[in-house]
Every structure is written in structure tokens, then in C-alpha cells.
Design a protein around this motif. Structure first.
Motif, mmCIF file in Angstrom:
data_model
loop_
_atom_site.group_PDB
_atom_site.id
_atom_site.type_symbol
_atom_site.label_atom_id
_atom_site.label_comp_id
_atom_site.label_asym_id
_atom_site.label_seq_id
_atom_site.Cartn_x
_atom_site.Cartn_y
_atom_site.Cartn_z
ATOM 1 N N ALA A 73 41.092 -3.133 36.504
ATOM 2 C CA ALA A 73 42.528 -2.920 36.681
ATOM 3 C C ALA A 73 43.032 -3.801 37.819
ATOM 4 O O ALA A 73 42.327 -4.016 38.813
ATOM 5 N N LEU B 144 38.450 3.346 24.427
ATOM 6 C CA LEU B 144 38.703 2.343 25.455
ATOM 7 C C LEU B 144 37.598 2.336 26.507
ATOM 8 O O LEU B 144 37.125 3.384 26.940
ATOM 9 N N GLU B 145 37.232 1.142 26.901
ATOM 10 C CA GLU B 145 36.365 0.961 28.062
ATOM 11 C C GLU B 145 37.150 0.139 29.072
ATOM 12 O O GLU B 145 37.565 -0.983 28.771
ATOM 13 N N ILE B 146 37.386 0.677 30.245
ATOM 14 C CA ILE B 146 38.176 -0.021 31.256
ATOM 15 C C ILE B 146 37.299 -1.071 31.921
ATOM 16 O O ILE B 146 36.324 -0.751 32.597
ATOM 17 N N CYS C 96 44.015 5.953 30.193
ATOM 18 C CA CYS C 96 43.036 5.140 29.456
ATOM 19 C C CYS C 96 41.650 5.762 29.529
ATOM 20 O O CYS C 96 40.877 5.701 28.566
ATOM 21 N N GLY C 97 41.329 6.350 30.653
ATOM 22 C CA GLY C 97 40.032 6.975 30.823
ATOM 23 C C GLY C 97 39.830 8.185 29.935
ATOM 24 O O GLY C 97 38.704 8.647 29.765
#
Length: 220
Positions: free
Chosen positions: A14, A9-11, A3-4
Motif C-alpha cells: 500500500a 485479494l492478496e495485498i 481488502c484484507g
């Protein structure tokens, strides 16, 4: 880690505990959840059902849950091992869906003297208070036709119409900026399929009107 590597995408956060995630979901500002299916405490399908209004991508080692996943409108179903290009495709699907969900509506469903109708903003030149009953509103369409809206307030219309495309010019009239042919200090001339229409521009609404036509790039 994958995802990074996807710029879209901005995480946000988690979790390795789905129950803890459910406890904290209301504190998180997120649009998409990527989740496994086989998890302790609660399975991913039940988790997805609890996330009403959120987009979900499933990542799992088990192919047999795919049918159930799409029954609850999952965006995609990825089987492990996950590859970056496959995850990117799933994210692109999410972006497409999200854009459709957040796009401004282009029409309004209204009650008219002929029944329920769709009022498409791009077809509207002017909306006026009906002469026979002030609770009703008369719509002048760009092709010269008219529509009578039943029991409709200006406040509701102004909240529903795109603010950068429409403006109230007096107590009885809302005009579409795209229909403005020219204007003076006290008058607005609208171009329509019929002869041009003149409506008054009163002091109460003049400042807002001038600001909007300037923003729209109309000639003064």
C-alpha cells in the motif's frame, strides 16, 4: 482494511504517495491497483494510464470523473464511503476479466491457400507436411475436411498448440491426442470422419508420445 477481508485479494503493498508507487511498480508483482483519483503529485487517471496491462479500480469521493475512468477501461468506479459488499463486487469483476486475459487461446489465426482463417484446436485431428511444398502444412480436421497452412513451421505450431493435447509422432506429422484410436510401438491410428488414418511413430518421438497418452488417460 476492507481488502484484507476479501479472500480473493492478496495485498502486495500500500502507498500513500502515487509518485513513489510509480517508481517502484516494476519491482512489484501485482495484477490490480485500487486507487483514488484526487491525489498530490499525479491524479489517479494519469496513474492508471501509466499502468499499462494492469487492472484498475477507482475509489473516490467525486462522481464527476466516472466517464473519464471508464474511457481508460477501469474495471469499476466506487464512490466513498466504500462498503465491503460493493468492493467485493468490483473485485469479482476483476477476477472475471483476469481469467479471460489469462485463459489459453482456443484457436490460432493462420494463413491458408484460401486466405486468413481461424484454426480451432478442438477441430484438428492431424497436421502433416504438405507433399508439394514442405514449407506448407496440411491439416486434417475432425469432420474429414482439410486446410492448407501456408509457410508454417512445425516449431511454430508446437509452440502455439496446447502441449497436453498435441504431440509430434515423426518428422512429418503432429497428431491430436483426442483423435488417437489406438497405437502400437511403431504406429498410431487416428479416428476421423473418413476411414481411420495410420501414421508412423518413430523412436525420436515415441517416449514423449507415450508420456502424453498416459497423462491423457488413453488406453495402451
Amino acid at each position: 482494511m476492507l481488502c484484507g477481508q476479501i479472500p480473493a485479494l492478496e495485498i502486495v503493498q500500500a502507498f500513500n504517495d502515487p509518485l513513489l508507487f510509480l517508481e517502484k511498480r516494476d519491482e512489484l508483482d501485482f495484477d490490480l491497483c485500487i486507487t483514488d483519483i484526487e491525489m498530490p503529485g499525479i491524479d489517479g487517471l494519469s496513474l492508471a494510464r501509466a499502468l499499462k496491462g494492469k487492472l484498475v479500480i477507482f475509489v473516490t469521493a467525486y462522481k464527476e470523473h466516472a466517464a473519464d475512468a471508464f474511457e481508460i477501461d477501469a474495471i469499476d468506479y466506487l464512490t466513498k464511503p466504500i462498503k465491503l459488499d460493493r468492493l467485493e463486487k468490483a473485485v469479482q469483476k476483476c477476477l472475471t476479466v483476469f481469467e479471460k486475459q489469462t485463459a489459453a487461446p482456443q484457436f490460432l489465426r493462420v494463413n491458408t491457400d484460401k486466405g486468413k482463417s481461424f484454426l480451432y484446436f478442438s477441430n484438428v485431428s492431424m497436421i502433416s507436411t504438405a507433399e508439394q511444398d514442405s514449407r506448407d502444412k496440411k491439416v486434417m480436421l475432425s469432420d474429414g475436411k482439410q486446410m492448407l497452412l501456408k509457410n508454417m513451421t512445425f516449431d511454430f505450431l508446437l509452440d502455439s498448440l496446447p502441449a497436453d493435447q498435441f504431440c509430434r509422432v515423426n518428422k512429418k506429422d503432429i497428431v491430436a491426442l483426442s483423435a488417437v484410436n489406438h497405437y502400437t510401438h511403431s504406429e498410431v491410428i487416428l479416428k476421423t470422419a473418413t476411414p481411420d488414418i495410420s501414421v508412423s511413430l518413430t523412436e525420436t518421438y515415441r517416449k514423449e508420445f507415450l508420456q502424453k497418452v498416459a497423462s491423457a488417460g488413453l488406453i495402451t
